[in-house]
Enzyme design. Structure first.
Site, mmCIF file in Angstrom:
data_model
loop_
_atom_site.group_PDB
_atom_site.id
_atom_site.type_symbol
_atom_site.label_atom_id
_atom_site.label_comp_id
_atom_site.label_asym_id
_atom_site.label_seq_id
_atom_site.Cartn_x
_atom_site.Cartn_y
_atom_site.Cartn_z
ATOM 1 N N GLY A 1 36.263 34.895 33.635
ATOM 2 C CA GLY A 1 35.421 35.249 32.498
ATOM 3 C C GLY A 1 35.118 36.735 32.491
ATOM 4 N N THR A 2 34.907 37.276 33.667
ATOM 5 C CA THR A 2 34.655 38.710 33.792
ATOM 6 C C THR A 2 35.805 39.515 33.199
ATOM 7 O OG1 THR A 2 33.292 38.435 35.756
ATOM 8 C CG2 THR A 2 34.352 40.582 35.478
ATOM 9 N N ASN B 1 23.054 32.497 31.050
ATOM 10 C CA ASN B 1 23.425 31.893 32.326
ATOM 11 C C ASN B 1 22.239 31.588 33.224
ATOM 12 O OD1 ASN B 1 23.802 34.826 32.017
ATOM 13 N ND2 ASN B 1 23.969 34.829 34.239
ATOM 14 N N GLN C 1 29.088 30.006 29.822
ATOM 15 C CA GLN C 1 28.175 28.949 30.305
ATOM 16 C C GLN C 1 28.101 27.767 29.339
ATOM 17 O OE1 GLN C 1 26.897 28.343 33.110
ATOM 18 N NE2 GLN C 1 26.944 30.307 34.178
ATOM 19 N N THR D 1 52.000 37.533 35.764
ATOM 20 C CA THR D 1 52.515 36.170 35.798
ATOM 21 C C THR D 1 51.342 35.222 35.668
ATOM 22 O OG1 THR D 1 54.305 36.890 37.235
ATOM 23 C CG2 THR D 1 53.845 34.525 37.172
ATOM 24 N N CYS E 1 20.735 38.784 44.109
ATOM 25 C CA CYS E 1 20.086 38.612 45.406
ATOM 26 C C CYS E 1 20.938 39.132 46.554
ATOM 27 C CB CYS E 1 19.731 37.148 45.647
ATOM 28 S SG CYS E 1 21.153 36.075 45.742
#
Ligand SMILES: Cc1ncc(COP(=O)(O)O)c(C=O)c1O
Length: 385
Positions: free
Chosen positions: A71-72, A150, A178, A236, A323
């Site tokens: 997703g990034t 999220n 999400q 690929t 965190c």
């Protein structure tokens, strides 16, 4: 029941049926989908079948889907494309609670003189559509609004904002990472120009995600090289992961309503059980939200301490994405919500998945109550200096 995985917004376990679909491609089957021989053509057929499943989940046409590794990457590709043609003084408009894969990519543009307007959410965790629309002006090269947050699970007014973007001639990126597999995601109904989803958030594998591009929307690839993905993403294709992604989409499409009802029942059972814990505050509950995400503050303690104690008791939960440094700070999303620091650093995200059972929640609630009480007793002032 002792212990359970309640961090499904971070990643979900692979559905056994998805694993079954992938196994041949992690074993005896081989072939690069770009190869002309029959091995390659079989891999090509498997990838195209998966593409059709992803497209069907989103109400899109298969040729509009570009496979990416995450997703990034999909979010980065859209922002990077907009920045490539932007000039100093141009603008990007985003919500202040976008995922870091969008916010950090925009910050890259800021370093080069592109302005970034970050639209804050209301206290309910929803970005007001009018406030977003008011920031659309000449010189805006891209807008981004997630479908669901999220951390909070709150749904955002993508349809309204897409209408305003269309009227202003601004392309809109919708991060549905999400939301996909949990609620219906229909690209035609939403009206954005780009939309991103990722397999590992809904019981598919890591390593496969997708970028949907509206026909005619401007786009140039992030990864350069071969002509894969109709020249929109060189590399690929990750055949086993994409095959699993297709299987996860097929299952999500068939089972969406049942899954959403089940997840909402689990979440509601959990939140009802919080009545036994004094001063537990559920964030985002007044807004429409995803069925499986609970974001809860337990004022008087620090979330990371609670996470560690719950982990020792066998439960996986989350303090949000920030965190890693060991320094306890409010997440950018909770800060944007305007929460007091004491409340923000006492907040946990508990997110459910298809594998979770009501019995796990019933076993978890007394453990949670015990650990919250223990931490509050240990630190009566609540907040570290
Ligand atoms: C809303 C949202 N967008 C994007 C991402 C990034 O997805 P990935 O982990 O596949 O890079 C996530 C994952 O945490 C997310 O929650």
């Amino acid at each position: 029941v002792a212990g359970a995985y309640f961090d499904n917004n971070a990643t979900t376990p692979l559905d056994p049926r998805v694993r079954e679909a992938m196994l041949p491609w992690l074993g005896e089957r081989v072939g690069n989908p770009s190869s002309a021989h029959s091995w390659g053509q079989a891999a090509y057929a498997a990838v195209e079948a998966a593409r059709a499943e992803v497209a069907a989940l989103l109400g899109a046409a298969p040729e509009e889907i570009v496979f990416t590794a995450s997703g990034t990457e999909a979010n980065n590709a859209v922002v990077a494309h907009a920045l490539r043609s932007a000039s100093p003084g141009d603008r990007i408009v985003v919500s202040a609670i976008e995922h870091p894969s969008i916010l950090a990519a925009c910050a890259e543009g800021e370093a080069r003189g592109v302005e970034v307007a970050r639209i804050a959410p209301g206290p309910d965790g929803v970005v007001p559509a009018e406030r977003f629309a008011a920031a659309l002006a000449p010189g805006v090269v891209l807008a981004a609004l997630q479908l669901a947050n999220n951390e909070l699970g709150t749904l955002q007014p993508v349809v309204e904002v897409a209408g305003a973007c269309r009227a202003a001639g601004v392309p809109l990126l919708c991060d549905a990472v999400q939301a996909a597999g949990k609620i219906a995601v229909d690209v035609a109904a939403l009206g954005a120009d780009y939309l991103t989803v990722g397999a590992h958030k809904f019981h598919g594998p890591l390593g496969a995600a997708a970028l949907w591009i509206r026909p005619g929307a401007p786009f140039a690839p992030l990864l350069l090289g071969g002509a894969q993905e109709r020249r929109r993403r060189a590399s690929t294709v990750n055949v086993p992961a994409v095959v699993g992604f297709g299987a996860a989409c097929r299952l999500a499409r068939r089972e969406l309503a049942a899954r959403a009802a089940k997840l909402a029942a689990l979440r509601d059972r959990f939140e009802a059980g919080l009545a036994a814990i004094p001063e537990a505050i559920v964030h985002g509950a007044a807004a429409p939200r995803l069925p499986h995400t609970a974001n809860v503050a337990f004022p008087g303690l620090v979330n990371l301490d609670l996470l560690v104690r719950l982990d020792l008791a066998g439960y996986a939960v989350s303090t949000g994405p920030a965190c890693g440094s060991g320094v306890v700070e409010p997440t950018p999303t909770l800060a944007a919500l305007g929460l007091a620091r004491e409340e923000a650093i006492a907040t946990l995200r508990i997110s459910f998945g298809d594998q979770n059972r009501a019995a796990e929640i019933d076993a978890f609630l007394p453990v949670l109550a015990r650990e919250v009480a223990a931490l509050r007793a240990a630190a009566p002032t609540g907040v570290p200096a």
